[in-house]
Design an enzyme around this catalytic site. Structure first.
Site, PDB file in Angstrom:
ATOM      1  NE  ARG A 104      -2.837   0.458   3.389  1.00  0.00           N
ATOM      2  CZ  ARG A 104      -2.288   1.139   4.397  1.00  0.00           C
ATOM      3  NH1 ARG A 104      -1.977   2.417   4.250  1.00  0.00           N
ATOM      4  NH2 ARG A 104      -2.044   0.556   5.554  1.00  0.00           N
TER       5      ARG A 104
ATOM      6  CG  ASP B 295     -10.491  13.632 -15.793  1.00  0.00           C
ATOM      7  OD1 ASP B 295      -9.825  12.993 -16.629  1.00  0.00           O
ATOM      8  OD2 ASP B 295     -11.482  13.149 -15.201  1.00  0.00           O
TER       9      ASP B 295
ATOM     10  CE1 TYR C 238     -17.059   8.555 -15.775  1.00  0.00           C
ATOM     11  CE2 TYR C 238     -16.581   8.854 -13.450  1.00  0.00           C
ATOM     12  CZ  TYR C 238     -16.937   8.040 -14.509  1.00  0.00           C
ATOM     13  OH  TYR C 238     -17.162   6.710 -14.290  1.00  0.00           O
TER      14      TYR C 238
ATOM     15  CE  LYS D 185     -13.343   5.144 -18.214  1.00  0.00           C
ATOM     16  NZ  LYS D 185     -13.727   6.452 -17.719  1.00  0.00           N
TER      17      LYS D 185
HETATM   18  C1  LIG Z   1     -14.085   6.949 -16.475  1.00  0.00           C
HETATM   19  C2  LIG Z   1     -13.699   8.322 -16.097  1.00  0.00           C
HETATM   20  C3  LIG Z   1     -13.389   8.647 -14.772  1.00  0.00           C
HETATM   21  C4  LIG Z   1     -13.487   7.640 -13.635  1.00  0.00           C
HETATM   22  O1  LIG Z   1     -12.572   6.617 -13.765  1.00  0.00           O
HETATM   23  P1  LIG Z   1     -12.754   5.129 -13.164  1.00  0.00           P
HETATM   24  O2  LIG Z   1     -11.518   4.462 -13.605  1.00  0.00           O
HETATM   25  O3  LIG Z   1     -14.010   4.567 -13.748  1.00  0.00           O
HETATM   26  O4  LIG Z   1     -12.863   5.271 -11.688  1.00  0.00           O
HETATM   27  C5  LIG Z   1     -12.985   9.943 -14.512  1.00  0.00           C
HETATM   28  N1  LIG Z   1     -12.911  10.873 -15.482  1.00  0.00           N
HETATM   29  C6  LIG Z   1     -13.218  10.593 -16.761  1.00  0.00           C
HETATM   30  C7  LIG Z   1     -13.118  11.663 -17.782  1.00  0.00           C
HETATM   31  C8  LIG Z   1     -13.634   9.321 -17.115  1.00  0.00           C
HETATM   32  O5  LIG Z   1     -13.946   9.059 -18.382  1.00  0.00           O
END
Ligand SMILES: *Cc1c(COP(=O)(O)O)cnc(C)c1O
Length: 410
Positions: A61, A186, A114, A211
């Site tokens: 961790r 992000d 998101y 993604k």
């Molecule tokens: C999918 C997504 C998230 C969240 O990510 P997870 O891996 O599902 O927790 C955050 N921001 C964007 C732009 C996303 O597409």
């Protein structure tokens, strides 16, 4: 940490950054250190590790060699800074919120982020006295107006999800820094291949590696990259205590995925650009939103800020929600599923799926219409993708034309 570290071109760095033959047997692939804990040679070494005098590993961790390789890789792709891998994109986002916000502190965020990034802030962090404002940051005047004396963070998502609205990161950073706020971006939709927010003045970049970075729809994971040691230390302190750290096997899978990020992104982006043009010509389609189209409201900014227009499209059908639902049920090659950025094409309906939790009113204000369809092209051959989509749209066109004819009594 310095710019000098970024010596190679992007595709080269995807393959090599963070990797080195393993010291024991020379394995070319980074070994999976699937161990929760690490033995100390003696009591003195154990104490030295906990005091920070010995950099060796203690407990997964708190740090793990496989995870460290992935963190070094993504930090290098983002052009410097320090990486911190997390169990999911949301673990990265909650860590950022938890690390820098608190009772009486205010955050300004892009309105069409998101969905869970917003609901987590409003419903959970709101309970602890964090104040939040959501504005269309594509217009920097809105950001300026929303700042308050207690604003400590500007949180941007660009291109935003699912409207693909684009925010000027450098402009926003200048405004935020003058007001004493840090800037978090992000960068999930672009991946570091198309946009490097740290170069534009951001302080922290985050990803859902679920993604594009991993790209194979088989791992949930996230990453934080901090501009400097101080920000990194704060993030790490919070992450290891909250427990949202990545598992070594998960980190290894992402390491495997990222090696082809350059190749995958190129193909997916090419598919997106071509499909945007073909969708525009189809009689069943009312409008197409893609940063590469001159009709996109921030097309000029996209050209300047991004190295490519990305691999996400959203579009609206003339038949509205009903036609959108029919499209999702009719396409055969593309899968009806949330998520994006994988090798397989995915289609979904934000208003009833990814952005359902934010509520109708907030969706309307953020420009997420009920008929909007979000499409994430994968790495299939373009012709197959197009034929599948056009066949489905033709069927919708016939169905809705029949309906119109009946209503008109023809
Ligand atoms: C999918 C997504 C998230 C969240 O990510 P997870 O891996 O599902 O927790 C955050 N921001 C964007 C732009 C996303 O597409």
């Amino acid at each position: 940490m310095s710019k000098k570290k970024h010596e190679h071109r992007f595709e080269t760095a995807c393959v090599h950054a963070g990797s080195h033959p393993d010291a024991l047997f020379g394995g070319v692939s980074v070994p999976i250190y699937q161990s929760s804990t690490f033995a100390f040679a003696n009591a003195e070494q154990g104490a030295a590790r906990f005091e920070g005098r010995d950099p060796g590993y203690k407990y997964t961790r708190l740090g793990n060699p496989t995870t460290a390789a992935l963190e070094a890789c993504i930090a290098e792709l983002e052009g410097g800074g320090m990486g911190l891998a997390t169990a999911s994109g949301m673990a990265a986002i909650s860590t950022v919120y938890m690390a820098f916000l608190g009772n009486g502190i205010h955050i300004v965020s892009t309105d069409s982020v998101y969905g869970p990034s917003r609901t987590l802030m409003e419903r959970e962090f709101g309970r602890f006295g964090v104040e939040s404002s959501y504005v269309d940051t594509a217009n920097l005047a809105n950001l300026k107006k929303a700042l308050k004396p207690n604003t400590k963070m500007v949180y941007l998502e660009t291109p935003a999800n699912p409207t693909l609205a684009i925010t000027d990161i450098a402009g926003a950073a200048e405004i935020a820094h003058k007001a004493g706020a840090i800037v978090v971006v992000d960068n999930t939709f672009c991946s570091p291949m198309l946009q490097r927010p740290l170069d534009l003045g951001a302080d922290i970049v985050l990803h859902s590696m679920t993604k594009f970075i991993n790209g194979h729809s088989d791992v949930v994971s996230g990453m934080l990259v901090a501009r400097d040691q101080q920000l990194f230390n704060r993030l790490k302190t919070v992450l290891v205590q909250m427990g949202g750290t990545i598992d070594p096997h998960q980190a290894w899978l992402v390491m495997r995925g990222v090696k082809t990020l350059g190749l995958r992104m190129r193909v997916a982006q090419d598919n997106a650009a071509r499909l945007a043009l073909d969708l525009q010509k189809h009689p069943a389609v009312a409008s197409v939103c893609y940063p590469g189209l001159p009709s996109h409201p921030q097309h000029e900014l996209a050209k300047k800020q991004m190295k490519g227009f990305g691999a996400m499209i959203s579009f609206e059908l003339k038949g509205g929600v009903e036609a959108g639902r029919m499209l999702m049920d009719t396409v055969k090659l593309s899968t009806l599923a949330v998520s994006l950025g994988g090798v397989e094409s995915l289609i979904q309906h934000p208003a009833s799926m990814t952005h359902a939790s934010m509520g109708a009113e907030a969706r309307r204000a953020a420009g997420i219409t009920d008929g909007l369809v979000r499409f994430s092209p994968g790495c299939e051959a373009y012709e197959d993708l197009r034929d599948d989509m056009i066949a489905a749209l033709d069927a919708i066109d016939r169905r809705f034309a029949d309906k119109d004819a009946k209503v008109a009594g023809v």
